[in-house]
Design an enzyme around this catalytic site. Structure first.
Site, PDB file in Angstrom:
ATOM      1  N   ALA A   1       1.041  -1.506  -0.021  1.00  0.00           N
ATOM      2  CA  ALA A   1       0.346  -0.022   0.113  1.00  0.00           C
ATOM      3  C   ALA A   1       1.085   1.397  -0.356  1.00  0.00           C
ATOM      4  CB  ALA A   1      -1.448  -0.117   1.212  1.00  0.00           C
ATOM      5  N   THR A   2       1.941   1.086   0.798  1.00  0.00           N
ATOM      6  CA  THR A   2       2.769   2.494   0.810  1.00  0.00           C
ATOM      7  C   THR A   2       3.066   2.703  -0.676  1.00  0.00           C
ATOM      8  OG1 THR A   2       4.228   1.696   2.290  1.00  0.00           O
ATOM      9  CG2 THR A   2       4.830   3.173   1.738  1.00  0.00           C
TER      10      THR A   2
ATOM     11  N   GLN B   1      -7.164  -0.996   5.478  1.00  0.00           N
ATOM     12  CA  GLN B   1      -7.425  -1.224   6.519  1.00  0.00           C
ATOM     13  C   GLN B   1      -9.013  -1.619   6.553  1.00  0.00           C
ATOM     14  OE1 GLN B   1      -5.308  -2.013   9.094  1.00  0.00           O
ATOM     15  NE2 GLN B   1      -3.425  -0.780   8.832  1.00  0.00           N
TER      16      GLN B   1
ATOM     17  N   SER C   1      -3.447  -3.702   0.508  1.00  0.00           N
ATOM     18  CA  SER C   1      -2.052  -3.868   1.027  1.00  0.00           C
ATOM     19  C   SER C   1      -2.261  -6.013   0.909  1.00  0.00           C
ATOM     20  CB  SER C   1      -1.947  -3.228   2.063  1.00  0.00           C
ATOM     21  OG  SER C   1      -0.296  -4.197   2.138  1.00  0.00           O
TER      22      SER C   1
ATOM     23  N   HIS D   1      -0.893  -8.056   3.220  1.00  0.00           N
ATOM     24  CA  HIS D   1      -0.619  -8.483   4.848  1.00  0.00           C
ATOM     25  C   HIS D   1      -1.437  -7.758   5.265  1.00  0.00           C
ATOM     26  CE1 HIS D   1       2.362  -4.700   6.034  1.00  0.00           C
ATOM     27  NE2 HIS D   1       1.734  -4.171   5.711  1.00  0.00           N
TER      28      HIS D   1
ATOM     29  N   CYS E   1       4.445   1.612  12.374  1.00  0.00           N
ATOM     30  CA  CYS E   1       5.575   2.508  11.234  1.00  0.00           C
ATOM     31  C   CYS E   1       6.101   3.657  12.070  1.00  0.00           C
ATOM     32  CB  CYS E   1       4.426   3.588  10.048  1.00  0.00           C
ATOM     33  SG  CYS E   1       3.804   1.599   9.054  1.00  0.00           S
TER      34      CYS E   1
HETATM   35  N1  PMP Z   1      -1.939   3.145   4.388  1.00  0.00           N
HETATM   36  C1  PMP Z   1      -2.239   2.635   5.732  1.00  0.00           C
HETATM   37  C2  PMP Z   1      -3.604   3.025   5.775  1.00  0.00           C
HETATM   38  C3  PMP Z   1      -1.472   1.591   6.188  1.00  0.00           C
HETATM   39  O1  PMP Z   1      -2.350   0.832   7.562  1.00  0.00           O
HETATM   40  C4  PMP Z   1      -0.806   0.811   5.599  1.00  0.00           C
HETATM   41  C5  PMP Z   1       0.342  -0.486   6.813  1.00  0.00           C
HETATM   42  N2  PMP Z   1       0.469   0.381   7.914  1.00  0.00           N
HETATM   43  C6  PMP Z   1      -0.019   0.834   4.558  1.00  0.00           C
HETATM   44  C7  PMP Z   1      -0.735   1.974   3.732  1.00  0.00           C
HETATM   45  C8  PMP Z   1       1.280   0.822   4.286  1.00  0.00           C
HETATM   46  O2  PMP Z   1       0.867  -0.606   3.794  1.00  0.00           O
HETATM   47  P1  PMP Z   1       2.473  -1.754   3.374  1.00  0.00           P
HETATM   48  O3  PMP Z   1       2.481  -2.083   4.397  1.00  0.00           O
HETATM   49  O4  PMP Z   1       1.671  -2.715   2.697  1.00  0.00           O
HETATM   50  O5  PMP Z   1       3.125  -0.170   2.857  1.00  0.00           O
END
Ligand code: PMP
Length: 392
Positions: free
Chosen positions: A71-72, A186, A206, A208, A332
């Site tokens: 998702a990042t 989420q 995402s 995971h 994060c």
């Molecule tokens: N968006 C949200 C709302 C998240 O909670 C997260 C993960 N903490 C991310 C993006 C990033 O996802 P990823 O770990 O797949 O990069």
């Protein structure tokens, strides 16, 4: 000592059915999904099936699914791809990106970096004390913007679980002539989400967070949104030219299977997990004084609770409640000494934010685990409160 994992919003365990599908994809399948020979075509067919499965989970079109490394990267692509056509270089006005104050760092920091690089103007939309995007303030912001506009508001907040009014936000953005990006990382697999019914132009997800593999995700766009974007990763032109790189077929297969399971089992899982979450909170509030739930308790994910244990330091509580795993602030930003920007944007003081712990349950959480976890947390909070009073 039995470990108890209540940190699903940081990363959920991979479902054994997904593990099996990934292992099969890695052993049976090889070759580049772009190759024209039979090996490549088999890989491409596996990716196509995953596109259908992911589109099914979000209510989008398979052709709009752009696979990413999570998702990042999907969020980076949404914002970076929107400004990529280079309005300024083409003599058009600088585009505007509007992000809510409680977005994940992969939206917030990306927007800041693009603004610092002179690629867009950035406006931040405030949130209410309950943690929702402030629609009135957002309307004021977007109505004053001329030129190209992208608004990014998440579906459910990772730290509080609070659900934003996605459909109303989409309407407001479209009335202002903008594109609407929703980070649904989420929300997916926890509550119903249909991007076309809600009016989202771009949606991030995402693997995971839905009991799939880490390091794989997707940005799903409407045909028009995808066509209007430029790349953020250049190369062989994979994924509609927006995200080059040989496809991670095994990861993508895992994401697809995870998406299908999430779509099938979401309703029953949400109900079961919601009951466990509420019993967990009731057990804590029954044993401890001054336990406050942060964020609106009516409109939130069924698996999440953000609790303020007044008079404690959250990190001290976390250390003392081992082997129960939860988190303070988002995973994060763990290690940062700043309080959670999500909680402070909702109006909590620095001190109140430092007293807050997020618990997030999921598919494999059991009733005996939440009961045992409540006992560990009660003991930890009592101990930390005792030590804090002694020290004072
Ligand atoms: N968006 C949200 C709302 C998240 O909670 C997260 C993960 N903490 C991310 C993006 C990033 O996802 P990823 O770990 O797949 O990069």
């Amino acid at each position: 000592m039995n470990e108890i994992y209540l940190d699903y919003n940081a990363s959920a365990p991979c479902d054994p059915r997904v593990v099996e599908a990934v292992a099969k994809a890695m052993t049976d399948g090889f070759g580049n999904a772009s190759s024209a020979h039979r090996f490549g075509r088999r890989q491409a067919a596996a990716v196509s099936e995953a596109r259908e499965q992911v589109a099914g989970l979000v209510g989008g079109q398979p052709g709009g699914v752009i696979f990413t490394a999570g998702a990042t990267e999907a969020n980076n692509l949404a914002l970076g791809g929107f400004v990529a056509p280079g309005a300024e270089a083409q003599g058009r006005a600088l585009p505007t990106v509007v992000a809510s104050a409680v977005e994940h760092a992969s939206v917030g920091r990306t927007a800041e970096a693009l603004a610092v690089a002179g690629r867009c103007d950035l406006r931040v939309a405030p949130v209410t004390p309950g943690g929702f995007v402030d629609l009135e303030a957002l309307a004021g912001i977007v109505q004053a913007i001329e030129g190209e506009l992208l608004v990014s508001v998440m579906a459910a907040n990772s730290e509080t679980g609070v659900l934003n009014p996605v459909s109303e936000t989409a309407d407001l953005v479209h009335q202002a002539g903008g594109l609407f990006h929703c980070d649904a990382t989420q929300m997916l697999g926890r509550l119903p989400f249909d991007m076309s019914a809600l009016g989202c132009d771009l949606v991030s997800l995402s693997g995971h967070k839905i009991c799939g593999p880490t390091g794989v995700g997707a940005l799903v766009g409407t045909r028009e949104a995808v066509a209007s974007m430029g790349p953020t990763v250049w190369g062989g032109g994979h994924e509609r030219g927006l995200r080059s790189g040989s496809l991670n077929v095994a990861g993508i297969v895992g994401l697809g299977v995870a998406a299908e399971i999430a779509a099938d089992e979401r309703a029953a899982e949400a109900e079961r997990v919601g009951i466990l979450r509420d019993r967990f909170v009731a057990a804590l509030q029954g044993e401890l004084t001054d336990v406050v739930q942060n964020g609106d308790v009516g409109q939130r994910l069924p698996n999440t609770v953000n609790l303020r244990f007044c008079g404690t330091d959250a990190d001290a509580v976390l250390v003392n409640m081992d082997p129960v795993a939860a988190s303070a602030g988002s995973a994060c930003s763990t290690g940062a000494i700043e309080p959670s920007p999500v909680l402070t944007a909702m109006g909590l003081s620095r001190d109140a934010a430092f007293e807050s712990v997020r618990f997030s349950l999921g598919r494999f959480t059991t009733e005996s685990e939440t009961a045992a976890a409540a006992e560990h947390v009660v003991t930890a909070v009592r101990y930390v409160r005792h030590m804090t009073t002694e020290a004072a």
